[in-house]
Design a protein around this motif. Structure first.
Motif, PDB file in Angstrom:
ATOM      1  N   LYS A   1       0.849  -1.190   0.000  1.00 16.18           N
ATOM      2  CA  LYS A   1       0.000   0.000   0.000  1.00 16.18           C
ATOM      3  C   LYS A   1       0.888   1.245   0.000  1.00 16.18           C
ATOM      4  N   PRO A   2       0.366   2.368  -0.465  1.00 19.00           N
ATOM      5  CA  PRO A   2       1.178   3.601  -0.434  1.00 19.00           C
ATOM      6  C   PRO A   2       1.700   3.924   0.967  1.00 19.00           C
ATOM      7  N   GLU A   3       0.946   3.592   1.993  1.00 19.04           N
ATOM      8  CA  GLU A   3       1.395   3.883   3.353  1.00 19.04           C
ATOM      9  C   GLU A   3       2.536   2.982   3.815  1.00 19.04           C
ATOM     10  N   ASP A   4       2.916   1.999   3.010  1.00 16.10           N
ATOM     11  CA  ASP A   4       4.098   1.186   3.304  1.00 16.10           C
ATOM     12  C   ASP A   4       5.377   1.857   2.814  1.00 16.10           C
ATOM     13  N   THR A   5       5.229   2.950   2.088  1.00 14.44           N
ATOM     14  CA  THR A   5       6.399   3.688   1.606  1.00 14.44           C
ATOM     15  C   THR A   5       7.226   4.184   2.790  1.00 14.44           C
ATOM     16  N   ALA A   6       8.502   3.821   2.800  1.00 12.86           N
ATOM     17  CA  ALA A   6       9.386   4.186   3.907  1.00 12.86           C
ATOM     18  C   ALA A   6      10.789   3.690   3.596  1.00 12.86           C
ATOM     19  N   VAL A   7      11.726   4.110   4.415  1.00 15.80           N
ATOM     20  CA  VAL A   7      13.040   3.486   4.429  1.00 15.80           C
ATOM     21  C   VAL A   7      12.980   2.323   5.407  1.00 15.80           C
ATOM     22  N   TYR A   8      13.373   1.164   4.954  1.00 21.28           N
ATOM     23  CA  TYR A   8      13.327  -0.047   5.764  1.00 21.28           C
ATOM     24  C   TYR A   8      14.728  -0.398   6.251  1.00 21.28           C
ATOM     25  N   TYR A   9      14.807  -0.737   7.538  1.00 22.28           N
ATOM     26  CA  TYR A   9      16.076  -1.071   8.173  1.00 22.28           C
ATOM     27  C   TYR A   9      15.990  -2.470   8.780  1.00 22.28           C
ATOM     28  N   CYS A  10      17.086  -3.210   8.735  1.00 24.81           N
ATOM     29  CA  CYS A  10      17.140  -4.424   9.534  1.00 24.81           C
ATOM     30  C   CYS A  10      17.952  -4.138  10.793  1.00 24.81           C
ATOM     31  N   ALA A  11      17.605  -4.842  11.842  1.00 27.35           N
ATOM     32  CA  ALA A  11      18.246  -4.635  13.135  1.00 27.35           C
ATOM     33  C   ALA A  11      18.353  -5.965  13.854  1.00 27.35           C
ATOM     34  N   ALA A  12      19.355  -6.078  14.706  1.00 26.82           N
ATOM     35  CA  ALA A  12      19.571  -7.314  15.456  1.00 26.82           C
ATOM     36  C   ALA A  12      19.949  -6.997  16.892  1.00 26.82           C
ATOM     37  N   ASP A  13      19.685  -7.952  17.759  1.00 28.24           N
ATOM     38  CA  ASP A  13      20.002  -7.770  19.173  1.00 28.24           C
ATOM     39  C   ASP A  13      20.286  -9.137  19.793  1.00 28.24           C
ATOM     40  N   PRO A  14      21.263  -9.209  20.707  1.00 24.01           N
ATOM     41  CA  PRO A  14      21.563 -10.502  21.338  1.00 24.01           C
ATOM     42  C   PRO A  14      20.434 -11.034  22.216  1.00 24.01           C
ATOM     43  N   ASP A  15      19.539 -10.136  22.659  1.00 17.66           N
ATOM     44  CA  ASP A  15      18.556 -10.551  23.663  1.00 17.66           C
ATOM     45  C   ASP A  15      17.127 -10.631  23.159  1.00 17.66           C
ATOM     46  N   THR A  16      16.602  -9.555  22.609  1.00 12.71           N
ATOM     47  CA  THR A  16      15.166  -9.508  22.414  1.00 12.71           C
ATOM     48  C   THR A  16      14.791  -8.617  21.240  1.00 12.71           C
ATOM     49  N   CYS A  17      13.576  -8.813  20.760  1.00 11.70           N
ATOM     50  CA  CYS A  17      13.013  -7.928  19.744  1.00 11.70           C
ATOM     51  C   CYS A  17      12.564  -6.641  20.438  1.00 11.70           C
ATOM     52  N   GLY A  18      13.443  -5.676  20.465  1.00 12.47           N
ATOM     53  CA  GLY A  18      13.099  -4.428  21.131  1.00 12.47           C
ATOM     54  C   GLY A  18      12.636  -3.397  20.128  1.00 12.47           C
ATOM     55  N   GLY A  19      12.849  -2.157  20.512  1.00  9.68           N
ATOM     56  CA  GLY A  19      12.513  -1.063  19.617  1.00  9.68           C
ATOM     57  C   GLY A  19      13.768  -0.473  19.018  1.00  9.68           C
ATOM     58  N   VAL A  20      13.841   0.817  19.040  1.00  6.78           N
ATOM     59  CA  VAL A  20      14.995   1.475  18.441  1.00  6.78           C
ATOM     60  C   VAL A  20      16.255   1.289  19.290  1.00  6.78           C
ATOM     61  N   ASP A  21      16.114   0.613  20.415  1.00  6.49           N
ATOM     62  CA  ASP A  21      17.271   0.319  21.250  1.00  6.49           C
ATOM     63  C   ASP A  21      17.934  -0.994  20.890  1.00  6.49           C
ATOM     64  N   MET A  22      17.532  -1.621  19.813  1.00  9.74           N
ATOM     65  CA  MET A  22      18.212  -2.852  19.383  1.00  9.74           C
ATOM     66  C   MET A  22      19.666  -2.511  19.088  1.00  9.74           C
ATOM     67  N   ALA A  23      20.534  -3.483  19.316  1.00  5.73           N
ATOM     68  CA  ALA A  23      21.961  -3.205  19.388  1.00  5.73           C
ATOM     69  C   ALA A  23      22.615  -2.884  18.042  1.00  5.73           C
ATOM     70  N   TYR A  24      22.187  -3.562  16.998  1.00  5.54           N
ATOM     71  CA  TYR A  24      22.894  -3.442  15.711  1.00  5.54           C
ATOM     72  C   TYR A  24      21.914  -3.049  14.617  1.00  5.54           C
ATOM     73  N   TRP A  25      22.362  -2.172  13.749  1.00  2.00           N
ATOM     74  CA  TRP A  25      21.519  -1.652  12.687  1.00  2.00           C
ATOM     75  C   TRP A  25      22.258  -1.657  11.365  1.00  2.00           C
ATOM     76  N   GLY A  26      21.504  -1.947  10.300  1.00  2.00           N
ATOM     77  CA  GLY A  26      22.048  -1.789   8.965  1.00  2.00           C
ATOM     78  C   GLY A  26      21.590  -0.469   8.373  1.00  2.00           C
ATOM     79  N   LYS A  27      22.173  -0.121   7.247  1.00  2.56           N
ATOM     80  CA  LYS A  27      21.691   1.042   6.514  1.00  2.56           C
ATOM     81  C   LYS A  27      20.350   0.699   5.881  1.00  2.56           C
TER      82      LYS A  27
END
Length: 121
Positions: A87-113
């Motif tokens: 849908k048009p509302e899916d338009t965004a920059v998409y990032y992958c992120a990883a964390d040793p512990d949990t699916c958190g929010g923007v506090d996840m430890a590692y981020w890609g471009k």
């Protein structure tokens, strides 16, 4: 050094599909939480989907549930986001992120471009 690199963004018409990929290095892939976020300019980064490290269960934002699917290929150290019925509302920059512990929010430890997804109406 942990590195995450996302691929697969692009332009698609409403109702179309895209698959995003994120290749990870420097991580034990089956022992981390890994997921996808997205961000529109002027808005907060939103978690779209994530796979937990404890039991491998998947979680989705309400706005994408039933349309998006997150999956991993441990042999390739890659996480995917299959996006259908876009849908048009899916338009965004998409990032992958990883964390040793949990699916958190923007506090996840590692981020890609990010990779840009544009859905035209």
């Amino acid at each position: 050094e942990v590195q995450l690199q996302a691929f697969g963004g692009g332009w698609v018409q409403t109702g179309g599909s895209l698959r995003l990929s994120c290749a990870a290095s420097g991580l034990i892939f089956d022992d981390i939480a890994i997921g996808w976020f997205r961000q529109v300019p002027g808005k907060e980064r939103e978690r779209v989907a994530c796979i937990g490290s404890s039991d491998g269960s998947s979680m989705y934002a309400r706005s994408v549930k039933g349309r998006f699917t997150i999956s991993t290929d441990i042999a390739k150290n890659t996480v995917y986001l299959q996006m259908n019925t876009l849908k048009p509302e899916d338009t965004a920059v998409y990032y992958c992120a990883a964390d040793p512990d949990t699916c958190g929010g923007v506090d996840m430890a590692y981020w890609g471009k990010g990779t840009l997804v544009t859905v035209s109406s």
